[in-house]
Design a protein around this motif. Structure first.
Motif, PDB file in Angstrom:
ATOM      1  N   ASP A 114      53.860 116.235  34.544  1.00  0.00           N
ATOM      2  CA  ASP A 114      52.939 116.197  35.680  1.00  0.00           C
ATOM      3  C   ASP A 114      53.399 115.075  36.599  1.00  0.00           C
ATOM      4  O   ASP A 114      53.270 113.893  36.263  1.00  0.00           O
ATOM      5  CB  ASP A 114      51.521 115.951  35.180  1.00  0.00           C
ATOM      6  CG  ASP A 114      50.475 116.043  36.294  1.00  0.00           C
ATOM      7  OD1 ASP A 114      50.861 116.037  37.475  1.00  0.00           O
ATOM      8  OD2 ASP A 114      49.272 116.110  35.969  1.00  0.00           O
ATOM      9  N   THR A 115      53.917 115.424  37.767  1.00  0.00           N
ATOM     10  CA  THR A 115      54.575 114.438  38.612  1.00  0.00           C
ATOM     11  C   THR A 115      53.639 113.698  39.561  1.00  0.00           C
ATOM     12  O   THR A 115      54.116 112.913  40.391  1.00  0.00           O
ATOM     13  CB  THR A 115      55.718 115.081  39.430  1.00  0.00           C
ATOM     14  OG1 THR A 115      55.179 116.120  40.270  1.00  0.00           O
ATOM     15  CG2 THR A 115      56.792 115.644  38.525  1.00  0.00           C
ATOM     16  N   HIS A 116      52.318 113.898  39.419  1.00  0.00           N
ATOM     17  CA  HIS A 116      51.414 113.163  40.297  1.00  0.00           C
ATOM     18  C   HIS A 116      50.017 113.135  39.704  1.00  0.00           C
ATOM     19  O   HIS A 116      49.288 114.137  39.728  1.00  0.00           O
ATOM     20  CB  HIS A 116      51.368 113.803  41.686  1.00  0.00           C
ATOM     21  CG  HIS A 116      50.939 112.872  42.773  1.00  0.00           C
ATOM     22  ND1 HIS A 116      51.813 112.340  43.689  1.00  0.00           N
ATOM     23  CD2 HIS A 116      49.721 112.362  43.090  1.00  0.00           C
ATOM     24  CE1 HIS A 116      51.166 111.554  44.539  1.00  0.00           C
ATOM     25  NE2 HIS A 116      49.884 111.555  44.186  1.00  0.00           N
ATOM     26  N   VAL A 117      49.616 111.960  39.181  1.00  0.00           N
ATOM     27  CA  VAL A 117      48.273 111.772  38.637  1.00  0.00           C
ATOM     28  C   VAL A 117      47.729 110.428  39.111  1.00  0.00           C
ATOM     29  O   VAL A 117      48.471 109.529  39.490  1.00  0.00           O
ATOM     30  CB  VAL A 117      48.256 111.821  37.091  1.00  0.00           C
ATOM     31  CG1 VAL A 117      48.848 113.113  36.578  1.00  0.00           C
ATOM     32  CG2 VAL A 117      48.986 110.622  36.487  1.00  0.00           C
TER      33      VAL A 117
ATOM     34  N   MET B  19      53.485 111.016  36.015  1.00  0.00           N
ATOM     35  CA  MET B  19      53.744 109.968  36.996  1.00  0.00           C
ATOM     36  C   MET B  19      52.408 109.509  37.562  1.00  0.00           C
ATOM     37  O   MET B  19      51.722 110.276  38.246  1.00  0.00           O
ATOM     38  CB  MET B  19      54.640 110.506  38.110  1.00  0.00           C
ATOM     39  CG  MET B  19      54.766 109.596  39.333  1.00  0.00           C
ATOM     40  SD  MET B  19      55.537 108.018  38.989  1.00  0.00           S
ATOM     41  CE  MET B  19      57.252 108.520  38.836  1.00  0.00           C
ATOM     42  N   CYS B  20      52.029 108.259  37.269  1.00  0.00           N
ATOM     43  CA  CYS B  20      50.770 107.703  37.744  1.00  0.00           C
ATOM     44  C   CYS B  20      51.027 106.983  39.068  1.00  0.00           C
ATOM     45  O   CYS B  20      51.800 106.021  39.115  1.00  0.00           O
ATOM     46  CB  CYS B  20      50.187 106.748  36.707  1.00  0.00           C
ATOM     47  SG  CYS B  20      48.461 106.314  36.995  1.00  0.00           S
ATOM     48  N   VAL B  21      50.382 107.448  40.118  1.00  0.00           N
ATOM     49  CA  VAL B  21      50.737 107.070  41.493  1.00  0.00           C
ATOM     50  C   VAL B  21      49.652 106.211  42.122  1.00  0.00           C
ATOM     51  O   VAL B  21      48.471 106.559  42.087  1.00  0.00           O
ATOM     52  CB  VAL B  21      50.966 108.341  42.341  1.00  0.00           C
ATOM     53  CG1 VAL B  21      51.376 107.981  43.760  1.00  0.00           C
ATOM     54  CG2 VAL B  21      52.023 109.232  41.683  1.00  0.00           C
ATOM     55  N   GLY B  22      50.070 105.104  42.752  1.00  0.00           N
ATOM     56  CA  GLY B  22      49.143 104.248  43.457  1.00  0.00           C
ATOM     57  C   GLY B  22      48.905 104.718  44.878  1.00  0.00           C
ATOM     58  O   GLY B  22      49.721 105.440  45.448  1.00  0.00           O
ATOM     59  N   TYR B  23      47.768 104.283  45.453  1.00  0.00           N
ATOM     60  CA  TYR B  23      47.487 104.597  46.857  1.00  0.00           C
ATOM     61  C   TYR B  23      47.273 103.339  47.692  1.00  0.00           C
ATOM     62  O   TYR B  23      47.173 103.405  48.913  1.00  0.00           O
ATOM     63  CB  TYR B  23      46.283 105.542  46.986  1.00  0.00           C
ATOM     64  CG  TYR B  23      44.993 105.002  46.416  1.00  0.00           C
ATOM     65  CD1 TYR B  23      44.200 104.112  47.150  1.00  0.00           C
ATOM     66  CD2 TYR B  23      44.566 105.373  45.154  1.00  0.00           C
ATOM     67  CE1 TYR B  23      43.021 103.609  46.635  1.00  0.00           C
ATOM     68  CE2 TYR B  23      43.389 104.871  44.629  1.00  0.00           C
ATOM     69  CZ  TYR B  23      42.627 103.988  45.371  1.00  0.00           C
ATOM     70  OH  TYR B  23      41.453 103.482  44.847  1.00  0.00           O
TER      71      TYR B  23
ATOM     72  N   MET C 123      58.089 115.852  48.248  1.00  0.00           N
ATOM     73  CA  MET C 123      56.941 116.196  49.070  1.00  0.00           C
ATOM     74  C   MET C 123      55.830 116.603  48.109  1.00  0.00           C
ATOM     75  O   MET C 123      55.821 117.720  47.575  1.00  0.00           O
ATOM     76  CB  MET C 123      57.271 117.338  50.025  1.00  0.00           C
ATOM     77  CG  MET C 123      58.274 116.980  51.095  1.00  0.00           C
ATOM     78  SD  MET C 123      57.519 115.943  52.355  1.00  0.00           S
ATOM     79  CE  MET C 123      58.944 115.594  53.398  1.00  0.00           C
ATOM     80  N   HIS C 124      54.902 115.675  47.889  1.00  0.00           N
ATOM     81  CA  HIS C 124      53.886 115.892  46.866  1.00  0.00           C
ATOM     82  C   HIS C 124      52.782 116.826  47.385  1.00  0.00           C
ATOM     83  O   HIS C 124      52.449 116.826  48.570  1.00  0.00           O
ATOM     84  CB  HIS C 124      53.338 114.531  46.419  1.00  0.00           C
ATOM     85  CG  HIS C 124      51.882 114.326  46.559  1.00  0.00           C
ATOM     86  ND1 HIS C 124      50.960 114.842  45.683  1.00  0.00           N
ATOM     87  CD2 HIS C 124      51.160 113.630  47.472  1.00  0.00           C
ATOM     88  CE1 HIS C 124      49.755 114.472  46.044  1.00  0.00           C
ATOM     89  NE2 HIS C 124      49.831 113.748  47.126  1.00  0.00           N
ATOM     90  N   CYS C 125      52.263 117.651  46.464  1.00  0.00           N
ATOM     91  CA  CYS C 125      51.173 118.592  46.779  1.00  0.00           C
ATOM     92  C   CYS C 125      51.490 119.327  48.081  1.00  0.00           C
ATOM     93  O   CYS C 125      50.683 119.343  49.013  1.00  0.00           O
ATOM     94  CB  CYS C 125      49.846 117.857  46.874  1.00  0.00           C
ATOM     95  SG  CYS C 125      48.405 118.929  46.829  1.00  0.00           S
ATOM     96  N   PHE C 126      52.625 119.961  48.112  1.00  0.00           N
ATOM     97  CA  PHE C 126      53.128 120.537  49.359  1.00  0.00           C
ATOM     98  C   PHE C 126      52.173 121.593  49.901  1.00  0.00           C
ATOM     99  O   PHE C 126      51.668 122.442  49.165  1.00  0.00           O
ATOM    100  CB  PHE C 126      54.506 121.158  49.129  1.00  0.00           C
ATOM    101  CG  PHE C 126      55.173 121.596  50.395  1.00  0.00           C
ATOM    102  CD1 PHE C 126      55.744 120.674  51.252  1.00  0.00           C
ATOM    103  CD2 PHE C 126      55.211 122.941  50.751  1.00  0.00           C
ATOM    104  CE1 PHE C 126      56.343 121.065  52.437  1.00  0.00           C
ATOM    105  CE2 PHE C 126      55.815 123.344  51.929  1.00  0.00           C
ATOM    106  CZ  PHE C 126      56.385 122.411  52.777  1.00  0.00           C
TER     107      PHE C 126
ATOM    108  N   THR D  14      49.384 117.848  39.184  1.00  0.00           N
ATOM    109  CA  THR D  14      47.956 118.126  39.305  1.00  0.00           C
ATOM    110  C   THR D  14      47.323 117.401  40.492  1.00  0.00           C
ATOM    111  O   THR D  14      46.369 117.896  41.075  1.00  0.00           O
ATOM    112  CB  THR D  14      47.172 117.713  38.036  1.00  0.00           C
ATOM    113  OG1 THR D  14      47.401 116.328  37.766  1.00  0.00           O
ATOM    114  CG2 THR D  14      47.558 118.574  36.852  1.00  0.00           C
ATOM    115  N   ASP D  15      47.792 116.185  40.810  1.00  0.00           N
ATOM    116  CA  ASP D  15      47.109 115.291  41.752  1.00  0.00           C
ATOM    117  C   ASP D  15      45.715 114.975  41.241  1.00  0.00           C
ATOM    118  O   ASP D  15      44.785 114.767  42.016  1.00  0.00           O
ATOM    119  CB  ASP D  15      47.045 115.885  43.168  1.00  0.00           C
ATOM    120  CG  ASP D  15      46.704 114.850  44.238  1.00  0.00           C
ATOM    121  OD1 ASP D  15      46.847 113.645  43.959  1.00  0.00           O
ATOM    122  OD2 ASP D  15      46.286 115.246  45.335  1.00  0.00           O
ATOM    123  N   CYS D  16      45.555 114.959  39.928  1.00  0.00           N
ATOM    124  CA  CYS D  16      44.242 114.700  39.344  1.00  0.00           C
ATOM    125  C   CYS D  16      43.760 113.287  39.676  1.00  0.00           C
ATOM    126  O   CYS D  16      44.575 112.381  39.818  1.00  0.00           O
ATOM    127  CB  CYS D  16      44.278 114.913  37.828  1.00  0.00           C
ATOM    128  SG  CYS D  16      45.303 113.739  36.922  1.00  0.00           S
TER     129      CYS D  16
END
Length: 273
Positions: free
Chosen positions: A22-25, A52-56, A170-173, A220-222
């Motif tokens: 999962d490349t974006h959580v 991959m745990c992503v910061g904002y 390009m995340h969550c395209f 997922t972008d969960c």
């Protein structure tokens, strides 16, 4: 959760026989505060070996890095989202650079432009985006791009400024096939999330079929954007399996093949091979 998955030829495949990435959580989000252990348990049961745990922003980036120290299978990305561009501190780039030196940080992101919500002034979004792109090039690190209703300006900035040789995603395209082609020409992967499973998402389904296998990622972008059949509920990493299943059916391949390809792509992009 049913751990068997139908294949195009009618066979089944257990979750334990596949390895998903999962490349974006955003697992530090407060929505996971009460059941994070169970979330990780379901993630393992679904065959999701890495995330991959992503910061904002800087604070959430610190939380993402901290999670890599306490949880196996987690790598981190650090960055400032366009929503938060208007509130960055004077030293935010130095703080991101310091975080990016952690051995479990594999990318800078999520960064970009968002003209849908316009929570930060557009000129400020662009400035902060370009400042972080300069850091990406300096560190030679992959970049995770967030973009919503700003593809024209985003692509113009990327053409003018460039990224690092490490590439990006390009995340969550959600763009067109033409935009996807331009992004891939610049060295980007295309990552698809829960919306590809939505019945009316015909454009995303077309992209899921047309993106070359060596440029495709899943996420997922969960806790956001849960796929069918969980649409409208909290998302979690285990549900990336439903994204993978759906794309596998669209591409007429097995879940195992889709998992193998997308996991290899993620490991390559984030230098985890």
């Amino acid at each position: 959760m049913d751990l068997q998955t139908g294949l195009p030829d009618g066979r089944t495949e257990t979750a334990s026989s596949v390895e998903l990435f999962d490349t974006h959580v955003h697992l530090y989000d407060e929505q996971f505060a009460d059941d994070l252990d169970r979330v990780f348990s379901r993630m393992a049961q679904a065959g999701v070996a890495r995330a991959m745990c992503v910061g904002y922003d800087v604070d959430s980036s610190e939380k993402a890095v901290a999670m890599t120290k306490s949880r196996t299978g987690i790598v981190a990305a650090v960055g400032v989202h366009p929503h938060d561009a208007g509130s960055v501190a004077a030293d935010y780039l130095a703080r991101l650079a310091d975080l990016a030196r952690h051995p479990r940080v594999a990318a800078l992101g999520e960064i970009g432009l968002d003209y849908y919500r316009d929570l930060s002034p557009r000129p400020v979004q662009q400035q902060v985006f370009r400042e972080q792109l300069a850091l990406v090039r300096k560190l030679n690190i992959p970049v995770i791009i967030h973009v919503r209703e700003a593809y024209g300006d985003l692509l113009d900035i990327l053409r003018r400024d460039g990224i690092s040789p490490a590439g990006g995603v390009m995340h969550c395209f959600s763009g067109s096939w033409e935009v996807a082609q331009q992004a891939m020409e610049m060295g980007f992967y295309i990552s698809l999330a829960g919306p590809v499973t939505f019945k009316k998402a015909l454009k995303l389904k077309e992209i899921a079929v047309r993106v070359p296998a060596d440029r495709l990622l899943i996420e997922t972008d969960c806790p956001f954007l849960a796929p069918e059949p969980f649409r409208g509920r909290r998302n979690e990493p285990a549900y990336v399996r439903y994204v993978a299943e759906h794309i596998a059916v669209l591409r007429d391949i097995s879940l195992g093949e889709l998992a193998q390809v997308t996991t290899a792509n993620a490991r390559r992009l984030f230098n985890l091979i």
